[in-house]
Design a protein around this motif. Structure first.
Motif, short mmCIF file in Angstrom:
data_model
loop_
_atom_site.label_atom_id
_atom_site.label_comp_id
_atom_site.label_asym_id
_atom_site.label_seq_id
_atom_site.Cartn_x
_atom_site.Cartn_y
_atom_site.Cartn_z
N UNK A 1 0.82 -1.22 0.00
CA UNK A 1 0.00 0.00 0.00
C UNK A 1 0.86 1.27 0.00
N UNK A 2 2.13 1.14 0.26
CA UNK A 2 3.03 2.29 0.30
C UNK A 2 3.24 2.83 -1.11
N UNK A 3 2.83 4.07 -1.41
CA UNK A 3 3.00 4.62 -2.76
C UNK A 3 4.47 4.79 -3.14
N UNK A 4 5.35 4.81 -2.15
CA UNK A 4 6.78 4.97 -2.43
C UNK A 4 7.47 3.62 -2.64
N UNK A 5 6.70 2.53 -2.60
CA UNK A 5 7.25 1.18 -2.70
C UNK A 5 8.13 0.98 -3.94
N UNK A 6 7.66 1.34 -5.14
CA UNK A 6 8.50 1.14 -6.33
C UNK A 6 9.83 1.88 -6.25
N UNK A 7 9.79 3.12 -5.80
CA UNK A 7 11.01 3.91 -5.71
C UNK A 7 12.00 3.33 -4.73
N UNK A 8 11.49 2.81 -3.62
CA UNK A 8 12.36 2.19 -2.62
C UNK A 8 13.04 0.94 -3.18
N UNK A 9 12.28 0.14 -3.90
CA UNK A 9 12.86 -1.07 -4.50
C UNK A 9 13.94 -0.72 -5.52
#
Length: 239
Positions: free
Chosen positions: A130-138
């Motif tokens: 659910x974290x919208x920043x998930x892709x950027x973190x990965x």
């Protein structure tokens, strides 16, 4: 456990899963594992934050779980909560159960992603996190640790496997061709009847217990037996 030790423990299992058909790029899988665990391999081996949910036990997950604190983003707000997370027998068991999850229709974009970057985005869009920043973190983790090198290594492995399969198929065809040639040669030399000039030698060989079933042998065989007989190496045992 250092980051190098963390990745070293996971890479063999990630390679195996990918070679067996996992839709996840190895780089994405490793980045996700680091993000979800903080670099710790827990005894319950849940490296991707998979909750119990409505899933049923299968050959890779036996229904075991642990309750842990976590957080979710709901309507743009972070909410701390507790959830039941699946527990596994090994790293490999987790990877295989996760791959079963990715077979659901909702993860179609994860399966069809053409690059690690596209797959990172697809994971969030498909609702894995659910974290919208998930892709950027990965993607930041992939870049920081140079994880794409493992994707390149898998491609080399796949090329090697493909070449070996082609070599095996070529050898199989060659063996089949040689087998057919041998059959033709044997058929060409086989004789339905014993030549008259060979009968004394064959009879002597049978009487001496040297030959059991001479019928249908080759011309070369009859010649060889006749030479032995005439040389006195096959005794005449008839009275």
């Amino acid at each position: 456990m250092t980051r190098a030790e963390f990745f070293a423990a996971l890479v063999p299992h990630a390679f195996r899963a990918r070679l067996e058909g996992s839709p996840l790029f190895v780089s994405v899988r490793l980045a996700q594992n680091l993000l979800e665990t903080g670099g710790v391999i827990h005894p319950w081996y849940n490296l991707g934050g998979i909750k119990v949910g409505s899933g049923k036990p299968n050959e890779w997950w036996d229904g075991s779980y642990v309750k842990k604190g976590t957080w979710e983003v709901v309507n743009g707000q972070r909410i701390d909560t507790t959830a039941a997370f699946r527990a596994y027998k090994s790293i490999y068991h987790f990877y295989r159960d996760q791959d079963l999850l990715f077979q659901l229709p909702r993860y179609a974009r994860v399966r069809t992603a053409k690059s690690p970057e596209e797959q990172c985005t697809a994971l969030q869009l498909c609702g894995y996190a659910t974290d919208p920043a998930y892709p950027g973190k990965l993607m930041a983790i992939i870049r920081e640790y140079g994880l794409k090198k493992y994707d390149d290594e898998v491609l080399r492995m796949l090329d090697t496997i493909k070449q070996l399969q082609q070599d095996v198929e070529a050898l199989r065809k060659e063996v089949s061709s040689l087998s057919n040639q041998v059959g033709v040669l044997l058929g060409a030399h086989a004789m339905d009847k014993i030549p008259e000039w060979a009968k004394p030698a064959v009879d002597a060989a049978v009487a001496a217990g040297i030959v059991d079933t001479p019928q249908g042998s080759s011309l070369d065989f009859y010649r060889f037996v006749t030479i032995l007989h005439r040389a006195g190496l096959i005794p005449n045992t008839r009275k």
